[in-house]
Design an enzyme around this catalytic site. Sequence first.
Site, PDB file in Angstrom:
ATOM      1  CG  ASP A   7      42.772  50.565  58.076  1.00 59.22           C
ATOM      2  OD1 ASP A   7      42.789  49.486  58.204  1.00 59.22           O
ATOM      3  OD2 ASP A   7      41.568  51.285  57.654  1.00 59.22           O
ATOM      4  CB  CYS A  64      41.624  48.723  55.286  1.00 58.33           C
ATOM      5  SG  CYS A  64      40.369  48.175  53.664  1.00 58.33           S
ATOM      6  CB  THR A  66      35.431  45.951  54.598  1.00 61.54           C
ATOM      7  OG1 THR A  66      36.048  47.156  53.864  1.00 61.54           O
ATOM      8  CG2 THR A  66      34.697  46.404  55.843  1.00 61.54           C
ATOM      9  CB  ILE A  68      35.436  47.922  50.669  1.00 61.10           C
ATOM     10  CG1 ILE A  68      34.574  46.254  50.826  1.00 61.10           C
ATOM     11  CG2 ILE A  68      34.910  48.674  49.544  1.00 61.10           C
ATOM     12  CD1 ILE A  68      33.215  46.607  51.494  1.00 61.10           C
ATOM     13  CG  HIS A  97      41.065  32.917  36.003  1.00 66.35           C
ATOM     14  ND1 HIS A  97      39.908  32.742  35.801  1.00 66.35           N
ATOM     15  CD2 HIS A  97      41.770  31.722  35.811  1.00 66.35           C
ATOM     16  CE1 HIS A  97      39.714  31.272  35.656  1.00 66.35           C
ATOM     17  NE2 HIS A  97      41.049  30.839  35.564  1.00 66.35           N
ATOM     18  NE  ARG A 131      39.640  30.938  29.426  1.00 67.61           N
ATOM     19  CZ  ARG A 131      40.163  30.087  30.401  1.00 67.61           C
ATOM     20  NH1 ARG A 131      41.287  29.347  29.642  1.00 67.61           N
ATOM     21  NH2 ARG A 131      39.699  29.676  31.225  1.00 67.61           N
ATOM     22  CG  HIS A 132      43.139  33.880  32.204  1.00 70.40           C
ATOM     23  ND1 HIS A 132      41.495  34.030  32.464  1.00 70.40           N
ATOM     24  CD2 HIS A 132      43.279  32.439  32.089  1.00 70.40           C
ATOM     25  CE1 HIS A 132      40.943  32.747  32.728  1.00 70.40           C
ATOM     26  NE2 HIS A 132      42.021  31.965  32.562  1.00 70.40           N
TER      27      HIS A 132
HETATM   28  C1  RB5 Z   1      38.130  52.158  59.136  1.00 73.50           C
HETATM   29  O1  RB5 Z   1      37.179  52.236  60.035  1.00 73.50           O
HETATM   30  C2  RB5 Z   1      37.439  51.231  58.036  1.00 73.50           C
HETATM   31  O2  RB5 Z   1      36.309  52.266  57.239  1.00 73.50           O
HETATM   32  C3  RB5 Z   1      38.581  50.916  57.126  1.00 73.50           C
HETATM   33  O3  RB5 Z   1      39.254  49.946  57.854  1.00 73.50           O
HETATM   34  C4  RB5 Z   1      37.886  50.059  56.021  1.00 73.50           C
HETATM   35  O4  RB5 Z   1      37.086  49.067  56.168  1.00 73.50           O
HETATM   36  C5  RB5 Z   1      37.491  50.619  54.721  1.00 73.50           C
HETATM   37  O5  RB5 Z   1      37.262  50.306  53.670  1.00 73.50           O
END
Ligand code: RB5
Length: 149
Positions: A7, A64, A66, A68, A97, A131-132
Amino acid sequence: MIAVASDHGGLELKQAICQLLKQRGLDYADMGTSDESSVDYPDFGRKVATAVADGDCDRGILVCGTGIGMSITANKVDGIRAALVHDPFTARMAKEHNNANILVLGGRILEVKTGCELVGIWLDSVFEAGRHQNRLNKIRQIEIDRKQE
Ligand code: RB5
């Protein structure tokens, strides 16, 4: 073929990763985004995860802010093992792993140089199987069982 996307929060690192893949002579498909305007990471995570799960690409890289959001998105797709990594150890373990078929990075967390180093480590590491593999089979079984519930 490596599917790559980000993104806006991961754009700079993704562009550097594409350069790295080019330097290594690896084929890749850049699935966006292409500028810094705000976009929704699930749209891009879904593209890469689908391409890998369908066998159109053999692995993927997502970035992105983070990492996450991209990892949550990619792991919704059956067959995807997306690993969010932060350092050389987790980048290596993600392959050795977990045999992660998608590497996920945080563009607002990592320096570009570090992010590229982590991509290199993941590319160069080898799945240890044994095992993995049993553990990955158990993850796959969750997907199968959930469809039958
Ligand atoms: C975008 O602002 C941000 O939320 C996205 O890049 C990311 O970090 C989401 O997990």
